[in-house]
Design a protein around this motif. Structure first.
Motif, PDB file in Angstrom:
ATOM      1  N   TRP A 165      32.706   2.012 -87.583  1.00  0.00           N
ATOM      2  CA  TRP A 165      30.775   1.040 -88.380  1.00  0.00           C
ATOM      3  C   TRP A 165      29.853   0.158 -87.356  1.00  0.00           C
ATOM      4  CZ3 TRP A 165      29.249  -0.390 -92.827  1.00  0.00           C
ATOM      5  CH2 TRP A 165      28.823  -1.489 -93.203  1.00  0.00           C
ATOM      6  N   ARG A 166      28.538   0.748 -87.618  1.00  0.00           N
ATOM      7  CA  ARG A 166      27.753   0.592 -86.743  1.00  0.00           C
ATOM      8  C   ARG A 166      26.658   0.892 -87.239  1.00  0.00           C
ATOM      9  NH1 ARG A 166      26.468   4.965 -83.135  1.00  0.00           N
ATOM     10  NH2 ARG A 166      24.191   4.732 -84.486  1.00  0.00           N
ATOM     11  N   GLY A 167      25.949  -0.829 -87.367  1.00  0.00           N
ATOM     12  CA  GLY A 167      24.493  -0.735 -88.049  1.00  0.00           C
ATOM     13  C   GLY A 167      24.693  -0.430 -89.348  1.00  0.00           C
ATOM     14  N   GLY A 168      25.551  -0.889 -90.096  1.00  0.00           N
ATOM     15  CA  GLY A 168      25.574  -1.067 -91.659  1.00  0.00           C
ATOM     16  C   GLY A 168      25.935   0.348 -92.055  1.00  0.00           C
ATOM     17  N   CYS A 169      26.793   1.389 -90.938  1.00  0.00           N
ATOM     18  CA  CYS A 169      26.846   2.832 -91.641  1.00  0.00           C
ATOM     19  C   CYS A 169      27.836   2.673 -91.972  1.00  0.00           C
ATOM     20  CB  CYS A 169      25.407   3.649 -91.318  1.00  0.00           C
ATOM     21  SG  CYS A 169      23.860   3.428 -91.880  1.00  0.00           S
ATOM     22  N   PHE A 170      28.920   3.908 -91.983  1.00  0.00           N
ATOM     23  CA  PHE A 170      29.961   4.616 -91.114  1.00  0.00           C
ATOM     24  C   PHE A 170      29.395   6.169 -90.935  1.00  0.00           C
ATOM     25  CE2 PHE A 170      32.516   1.940 -94.317  1.00  0.00           C
ATOM     26  CZ  PHE A 170      33.793   0.934 -93.179  1.00  0.00           C
ATOM     27  N   TYR A 171      30.278   6.414 -89.117  1.00  0.00           N
ATOM     28  CA  TYR A 171      30.258   7.549 -88.863  1.00  0.00           C
ATOM     29  C   TYR A 171      31.294   7.821 -88.186  1.00  0.00           C
ATOM     30  CZ  TYR A 171      25.617   5.562 -88.552  1.00  0.00           C
ATOM     31  OH  TYR A 171      23.918   5.759 -88.339  1.00  0.00           O
ATOM     32  N   LEU A 172      31.940   9.262 -87.917  1.00  0.00           N
ATOM     33  CA  LEU A 172      33.031   9.890 -87.381  1.00  0.00           C
ATOM     34  C   LEU A 172      32.593  10.586 -86.496  1.00  0.00           C
ATOM     35  CD1 LEU A 172      34.256  11.417 -91.290  1.00  0.00           C
ATOM     36  CD2 LEU A 172      35.232   9.281 -89.075  1.00  0.00           C
ATOM     37  N   TYR A 173      33.045   9.801 -85.741  1.00  0.00           N
ATOM     38  CA  TYR A 173      33.106  11.089 -84.007  1.00  0.00           C
ATOM     39  C   TYR A 173      34.242  11.465 -84.084  1.00  0.00           C
ATOM     40  CZ  TYR A 173      29.193   6.958 -83.107  1.00  0.00           C
ATOM     41  OH  TYR A 173      28.782   5.822 -83.327  1.00  0.00           O
ATOM     42  N   ALA A 174      33.599  13.078 -83.908  1.00  0.00           N
ATOM     43  CA  ALA A 174      34.900  14.751 -84.134  1.00  0.00           C
ATOM     44  C   ALA A 174      34.796  15.009 -82.125  1.00  0.00           C
ATOM     45  CB  ALA A 174      34.807  15.654 -84.894  1.00  0.00           C
ATOM     46  N   THR A 175      35.788  15.191 -81.615  1.00  0.00           N
ATOM     47  CA  THR A 175      35.944  15.821 -80.416  1.00  0.00           C
ATOM     48  C   THR A 175      36.168  17.066 -80.500  1.00  0.00           C
ATOM     49  OG1 THR A 175      37.055  13.488 -79.203  1.00  0.00           O
ATOM     50  CG2 THR A 175      37.329  16.467 -77.987  1.00  0.00           C
ATOM     51  N   CYS A 176      34.753  18.086 -79.582  1.00  0.00           N
ATOM     52  CA  CYS A 176      34.557  19.305 -79.499  1.00  0.00           C
ATOM     53  C   CYS A 176      35.136  19.899 -77.815  1.00  0.00           C
ATOM     54  CB  CYS A 176      33.719  19.673 -80.361  1.00  0.00           C
ATOM     55  SG  CYS A 176      33.253  19.179 -82.177  1.00  0.00           S
ATOM     56  N   ASP A 177      35.918  20.940 -77.771  1.00  0.00           N
ATOM     57  CA  ASP A 177      36.478  21.506 -76.886  1.00  0.00           C
ATOM     58  C   ASP A 177      35.883  22.478 -76.500  1.00  0.00           C
ATOM     59  OD1 ASP A 177      37.371  21.810 -74.435  1.00  0.00           O
ATOM     60  OD2 ASP A 177      39.334  22.109 -75.339  1.00  0.00           O
ATOM     61  N   VAL A 178      34.852  22.905 -76.168  1.00  0.00           N
ATOM     62  CA  VAL A 178      33.672  23.881 -75.721  1.00  0.00           C
ATOM     63  C   VAL A 178      33.507  24.306 -74.895  1.00  0.00           C
ATOM     64  CG1 VAL A 178      31.205  24.240 -76.328  1.00  0.00           C
ATOM     65  CG2 VAL A 178      31.855  22.492 -77.456  1.00  0.00           C
ATOM     66  N   PRO A 179      33.900  25.765 -74.612  1.00  0.00           N
ATOM     67  CA  PRO A 179      33.753  26.949 -73.377  1.00  0.00           C
ATOM     68  C   PRO A 179      32.342  26.359 -72.955  1.00  0.00           C
ATOM     69  CG  PRO A 179      34.136  28.172 -75.591  1.00  0.00           C
ATOM     70  CD  PRO A 179      33.822  26.980 -76.162  1.00  0.00           C
ATOM     71  N   HIS A 180      32.740  26.318 -71.363  1.00  0.00           N
ATOM     72  CA  HIS A 180      30.865  26.236 -70.502  1.00  0.00           C
ATOM     73  C   HIS A 180      30.664  27.729 -70.483  1.00  0.00           C
ATOM     74  CE1 HIS A 180      34.648  25.354 -67.215  1.00  0.00           C
ATOM     75  NE2 HIS A 180      34.046  26.396 -66.999  1.00  0.00           N
TER      76      HIS A 180
END
Length: 383
Positions: A165-180
């Protein structure tokens, strides 16, 4: 490599109320687990879970959220112990350290809460999620993201997602394992000199000025001082509104600069050479008016942005010793403080070479990067 994808939830009023109540209840449970850990001295994940699992579940949480609340408390104590060992709260016996050690870890009522795939499921094509709440499972909650983010989520999302919850809004933070991407053999190096007056200067003469950033920081600092001195409800409301704006502005600027530097290095098949500026705040001694500027300088963030964008693109990055890069002549190698008559000018007292001071420093960084790469890879080839 791991990337964090941030998407914004678009809940209706009833769903938003349920999500806020869920965050509140989860953080109350985490605070309870923290207090029990503090009073008993049991801070390990497994041992703490055995101790308070039933108590946390009795607060209205199901099994998985209860476990995550306990793990959040245990993780907070692990981080606290590491900070104490590192001396980040001052030496033993100091007032700040004593205050930290004498109180249990507390969590804000709206602090972020992790959800695993049992408690949160993604429907990427429909741009919706289903999430557990204290009022039951809520389905079909819309979220907003770009097409690139959707591709990352569908192909590379791994592990937990955090509800924020930040700045009056809800967010989802998702971790992505990206091959470099595989790292190519560089055809030379682009040196990058990081600074305060000029945020970043490359050896080809590109200057990213910090003038606008510093103007914004000075304006915000003056405004905060006035509002804090005023102390009225409206002043405090405006302070809350302004909080984080400067940090977001600096982050966006660093993203733009780092993207420009990495894109140009990739286009020319160059590597990137950066100064190793770890611990610079402890080493540098400045007059009091300059300290605020130094400590608000986000050089570490810019360096991190360059490093991860380069890794994603396969651009090699090396870190070099920063000593005397601004005093050394990039033509003849002569080092002298008198080579810098002022902040912007470099004039070698031995050979007479003249150049913009930051460009000269960037050339020295590029040369050190090329030398370091040659030495390290010659050793690898010999092995």
């Amino acid at each position: 490599m791991k990337l964090v994808v941030q998407v914004r939830l678009l809940p209706d009023a009833a769903t938003e109320a349920a999500l806020r109540e869920t965050l509140k209840r989860c953080n109350q449970a985490a605070c309870h687990a923290s207090r029990r850990a503090f009073t008993t001295g049991v801070t390990g994940k497994t041992a703490l879970q055995r101790l308070v699992y039933d108590e946390v579940k009795a607060m209205g949480l199901s099994a998985q959220p209860a476990i995550h609340c306990i793990r959040k408390a245990a993780g907070a104590y692990a981080a606290l112990n590491e900070n104490l060992k590192a001396g980040n709260y001052g030496p033993a016996g100091s007032r700040r350290r004593a205050s930290v050690e004498s109180t249990p870890v507390r969590f804000r009522k709206d602090a972020a809460q992790p959800f695993d795939d049992r408690s949160l499921s993604w429907q990427i094509q429909d741009r919706t999620v289903s999430i557990w709440t204290v009022h039951g499972r809520l389905k079909g909650i819309a979220f907003a993201c770009s097409a690139e983010q959707a591709v990352l989520l569908a192909a590379h999302r791994r592990g937990e997602s955090d509800l924020v919850w930040r700045g009056g809004c809800f967010y989802l933070y998702a971790t992505c394992d990206v091959p470099h991407a595989p790292v190519y053999v560089p055809d030379g190096f682009t040196g990058v000199d990081l600074g305060i007056v000029n945020v970043a200067t490359t050896c080809d003469g590109t200057v990213h000025s910090g003038r606008h950033i510093n103007q914004v920081r000075h304006r915000n600092r003056r405004l905060r001082t006035k509002l804090q001195a005023k102390g009225t409800k409206s002043a405090k409301r405006l302070l809350r509104h302004l909080s984080g704006r400067e940090a977001r502005f600096a982050t966006d600027t660093n993203h733009r600069i780092s993207k420009s530097i990495v894109t140009e290095a990739q286009r020319t098949t160059h590597g990137i050479a950066l100064e190793d500026l770890g611990g610079i705040r402890a080493r540098v001694r400045l007059r009091k008016p300059q300290r605020v500027t130094l400590h608000s300088w986000s050089f570490a963030q810019l360096g991190a942005f360059i490093a991860y964008k380069a890794k994603r693109a396969g651009v090699p990055v090396v870190h070099v010793d920063p000593r005397h890069t601004s005093q050394e002549c990039s033509t003849c190698g002569h080092i002298d403080r008198k080579n810098r008559p002022d902040q912007a000018t470099f004039e070698c007292t031995l050979c007479g070479f003249a150049e913009h001071a930051d460009v000269n420093a960037a050339r020295n960084i590029a040369a050190r990067g090329a030398a370091g790469w040659a030495v390290s890879h010659a050793a690898d080839d010999a092995a």
